[in-house]
Write an enzyme that holds these catalytic residues in place. Structure first.
Site, short mmCIF file in Angstrom:
data_model
loop_
_atom_site.label_atom_id
_atom_site.label_comp_id
_atom_site.label_asym_id
_atom_site.label_seq_id
_atom_site.Cartn_x
_atom_site.Cartn_y
_atom_site.Cartn_z
CG HIS A 141 14.77 -2.36 6.51
ND1 HIS A 141 15.83 -2.93 5.60
CD2 HIS A 141 15.78 -2.50 7.51
CE1 HIS A 141 16.76 -3.44 6.20
NE2 HIS A 141 16.80 -3.17 7.41
CB SER A 262 -2.61 12.58 -15.69
OG SER A 262 -3.14 11.49 -16.74
#
Length: 435
Positions: A141, A262
Site C-alpha cells: 500500500h 528540466s
C-alpha cells in the site's frame, strides 16, 4: 509508429517492400506446388523467380486505378514475367496472400520480441544475483511493511518475464498458420495440397479450417499476449519511478554528464525513460481491444478487420520492441543506492519488526489478539514519542517477563528476514528457461 519510438529491426519487417516480397514468396510457393501436381505448366515459378522484382511505386500507380492492392501487385509482377504470369494466383483469393503474409510478419516480429525478452532476463538475473542480499524495505500500500532484498524484487520481475517468454512462444505458435483455401475457404478452386506445400515451404502450419480468412481469435490471442508483456514492462518501470522519488532515492536511472532534467530547474534528474515506458505500455495495451473486436466478422469474411490490423500489426510490435529494448538498458545501467535503502529501512525505528515480536509473544502463551493489541499499542506509542519500538517494548513489564533485553534485541535481527532468500532464488534461477 513514429521514428522516435522505433528500431530498424522491427520497422524493416513492416516496410512495404518486405510485405510485397513475402507476397511474392507465397505466390511462388503456390506456383511451385501447382507445378508439382500438374495444375499449371512447368517453368512458371522459375520464370517468376528470375524476372519479377518488387517495384513499390509501380504497384501504387496500378492500385490508384484498380483500387485493389493484391490485383495491383499481381499486375505489376505479370508485366515483368510476361505470359506465364497469368498462371499465378490460380484458384486463390486475396486473403490467402494477405493473411498468410500478415501471420509471417507477426512471427518475424515475435521472434525479435522473444530475443528482447531473453536480453532482459540476462540483465535481471545478473542484477538480482548481485543484489541478492542488498537489504531494503518491502512496501505494501506504499507503506513500509517488512524487510526484503533488492535482489528479491528483481527476481520477482525475472520470474514474470520467464512467464512472458512462454506466453510469447505460444502466441507465435498460435499465429504460425497458412491458409490457401480460396474463396470462402472451400478449396473448390484450389487443391488442398497446395496449401500443404506452401505451409511447409514457409515453415508454417496449415489452418485446419478457414472461412476465406484465418480466424481472428488467433490474432486476438497474439495481441493480448503483447498487452500482457507491456503490462510487465510498466510494472518494472513504475517501481523504478517510485524508487527514484526524492523522498526515497533508492534507485535512479542513469543520468549522463550533459543530460538535462528540466528546462526551468537545473537540479532535476527525472525518471523520463521509465515514464516513457509507462506511456508506451498503455499504447500496446490499447491495441488489444480492437484485436478482440476483430474476431466477429460478417459471415465468411468482411474487411472491417483490415484497417485495424494495418495499424496495430506494426504499431504494437514496433512499440513493444522499443519498450523492451529501453527497459533492458534501464535495468543494465541504473544506479542502485544500498546506503539509502538501509537508511529508509530504519525510518520507522524498528516498527517493521512488529509482526516478529507479536509471533514470539504467542509462543509465550499470549493469544494472537492479545499480542496484536500489545504491539499495536507500542507501535503507536513509539511513533508518537519518536523513539525506537524496542525502547517502548523494554518499558513494558509484561514484555520484560517474556524476554530479557538480549533476547528482545535478537528478535530485531535483520538476518531473520533473509534466511529463505536462497531457497527463493533456487526456485527462480535454478530452473531451465524452456524453449
Amino acid at each position: 509508429m513514429i521514428k522516435r519510438y522505433s528500431r530498424k529491426e522491427l520497422t524493416n519487417i513492416w516496410e512495404e517492400k518486405n510485405k510485397y516480397r513475402i507476397w511474392l514468396d507465397i505466390e511462388l510457393a503456390a506456383a511451385e506446388g501447382m507445378e508439382r501436381i500438374n495444375l499449371i505448366p512447368k517453368g512458371v515459378s522459375k520464370a517468376v523467380k528470375s524476372r519479377a522484382k518488387i517495384n513499390v511505386k509501380r504497384i501504387h500507380k496500378i492500385e490508384d486505378k484498380v483500387k485493389h492492392d493484391v490485383i495491383a501487385f499481381l499486375t505489376s509482377i505479370t508485366e515483368q514475367v510476361g505470359s506465364k504470369g497469368k498462371f499465378l494466383h490460380q484458384g486463390m483469393t486475396s486473403s490467402d496472400v494477405l493473411d498468410t503474409c500478415f501471420n509471417i510478419q507477426l512471427v518475424q516480429s515475435g521472434k525479435i520480441l522473444l530475443n528482447d525478452i531473453d536480453e532482459i532476463l540476462k540483465v535481471l538475473k545478473k542484477q538480482a544475483n548481485k543484489h541478492k542480499f542488498t537489504i531494503c524495505i518491502g512496501r505494501s500500500h506504499g507503506m513500509h511493511a517488512e524487510p526484503i532484498t533488492f535482489g528479491l524484487k528483481l527476481a520477482n520481475f525475472y520470474e514474470e518475464f520467464k512467464r512472458n517468454r512462454k506466453r510469447l512462444i505460444q502466441a507465435i505458435i498460435e499465429i504460425s498458420t497458412c491458409a490457401i483455401s480460396g474463396a470462402v475457404g472451400t478449396f473448390a478452386n484450389v487443391d488442398p495440397r497446395i496449401e500443404k506445400y506452401v505451409a511447409k515451404k514457409l515453415k508454417l502450419k496449415i489452418e485446419p479450417i478457414s472461412s476465406q480468412i484465418v480466424p481472428r481469435d488467433r490474432h486476438a490471442y497474439f495481441f493480448s499476449i503483447l498487452g500482457i508483456i507491456a503490462g510487465s514492462v510498466e510494472r518494472v518501470a513504475t517501481e523504478i519511478r517510485h524508487l527514484q522519488r526524492t523522498e526515497i532515492q533508492e534507485v535512479q536511472e542513469f543520468f549522463s554528464k550533459n543530460q538535462k532534467g528540466s528546462s526551468a530547474m537545473p537540479h532535476k534528474t527525472n525518471p523520463i525513460l521509465s515514464e516513457n515506458l509507462t506511456g508506451l505500455s498503455r499504447l500496446v495495451r490499447s491495441y488489444v481491444i480492437p484485436a478482440l473486436e476483430n474476431i466477429s466478422l460478417w459471415h465468411e469474411r468482411d474487411i472491417s478487420h483490415s484497417s485495424v490490423e494495418r495499424n496495430i500489426g506494426p504499431d504494437s510490435t514496433i512499440t513493444l520492441d522499443f519498450a523492451l529494448f529501453r527497459l533492458r538498458n534501464i535495468l543494465k545501467n541504473m544506479n542502485i543506492y544500498p546506503k539509502k535503502m538501509s537508511s529508509n529501512l530504519n525510518l520507522t525505528k524498528g516498527l517493521i519488526f512488529s509482526q516478529r515480536v507479536m509471533l514470539e509473544l504467542t509462543k509465550k502463551g499470549f493469544s494472537r489478539e492479545q499480542s496484536y493489541k500489545i504491539l499495536q499499542k507500542h507501535s503507536v506509542n513509539a511513533q508518537k514519542k519518536n523513539i525506537p519500538l524496542i525502547e517502548s517494548l523494554k518499558s513494558d513489564k509484561n514484555i520484560y517477563r517474556c524476554f530479557d533485553n538480549k533476547k528482545l534485541e535478537k528478535i530485531f535481527d535483520l538476518n531473520y528476514h533473509t534466511k529463505k532468500i536462497g531457497l527463493i532464488f533456487n526456485r527462480v534461477f535454478n530452473q531451465t528457461v524452456q524453449n
